[in-house]
Motif scaffolding. Structure first.
Motif, short mmCIF file in Angstrom:
data_model
loop_
_atom_site.label_atom_id
_atom_site.label_comp_id
_atom_site.label_asym_id
_atom_site.label_seq_id
_atom_site.Cartn_x
_atom_site.Cartn_y
_atom_site.Cartn_z
N ARG A 116 0.79 -1.16 0.12
CA ARG A 116 -0.08 0.07 0.07
C ARG A 116 0.86 1.18 0.01
N VAL A 156 -4.22 1.50 -12.27
CA VAL A 156 -3.27 1.61 -12.23
C VAL A 156 -2.66 0.26 -13.24
N LEU A 173 4.91 2.65 -12.95
CA LEU A 173 3.46 2.58 -13.19
C LEU A 173 2.78 3.73 -13.67
N VAL A 185 -0.81 5.83 -13.49
CA VAL A 185 -2.27 6.01 -12.82
C VAL A 185 -3.17 6.69 -13.82
N VAL A 241 -8.47 0.45 -8.86
CA VAL A 241 -8.16 0.46 -7.48
C VAL A 241 -9.12 1.56 -6.97
N ILE A 292 -1.44 -1.60 -4.50
CA ILE A 292 -0.95 -1.86 -5.64
C ILE A 292 -0.75 -3.31 -5.75
N LEU A 318 2.14 -5.72 -10.30
CA LEU A 318 2.75 -4.47 -10.71
C LEU A 318 3.83 -3.90 -10.02
N ARG A 319 4.03 -4.24 -8.59
CA ARG A 319 5.08 -3.82 -7.82
C ARG A 319 5.97 -4.63 -8.26
#
Length: 146
Positions: free
Chosen positions: A15, A32, A40, A42, A79, A89, A93-94
């Motif tokens: 987070r 995202v 990334l 958004v 999200v 996230i 994606l992280r």
């Protein structure tokens, strides 16, 4: 319009808090996805829908179009903010953006970018010295001055 550069941390659960002025503009839900250069991206729902509609106009018979659609849409996640103004996230994606602890959050006009802090510092060190040349190469039909 999203603008500014902010430093935050991502917690062990994935987070991260976004700046209050970004939260106001993003609305209750947003998207995202993977961005270019390892960050990334958004998007507000409106911007995401506009992007999706633009992508529909590209010829699906082209391999590059199909590949980019997979890259963009295949990793996308809708999200929302939690009560503390954080977003979760997704792990994929992280992993893509190599987000571990320190992150840099950038407003880039029409969207927000989330970078691993170290990756953004490396990118900025490489690109900033060439900024005058980059500015010169921009489309002159835009009729803007820097």
């Amino acid at each position: 319009m999203f603008m500014g550069e902010y430093s935050h941390t991502i917690d062990a659960k994935g987070r991260v808090i976004l700046p209050a002025k970004f939260r106001d503009e993003l609305g209750s839900s947003f998207v995202v996805t993977r961005g270019l250069e390892g960050c990334l991206s958004v998007y507000t729902m409106e911007a995401w829908i506009n992007l999706a509609n633009g992508m529909k106009k590209l010829k699906a018979s082209k391999e590059n179009v199909r590949a980019f659609k997979r890259f963009l849409f295949g990793s996308a996640a809708e999200v929302e903010f939690d009560r503390q103004g954080r977003i979760l996230i997704p792990g994929t994606l992280r992993e893509y953006a190599q987000l571990k602890k320190d992150v840099t959050i950038l407003g880039t006009g029409d969207k927000i970018e989330i970078w691993a802090q170290e990756a953004y510092e490396e990118y900025a060190a490489k690109i900033v010295p060439d900024m005058e040349e980059i500015a010169e190469s921009l489309d002159e039909s835009l009729d803007i001055e820097f």
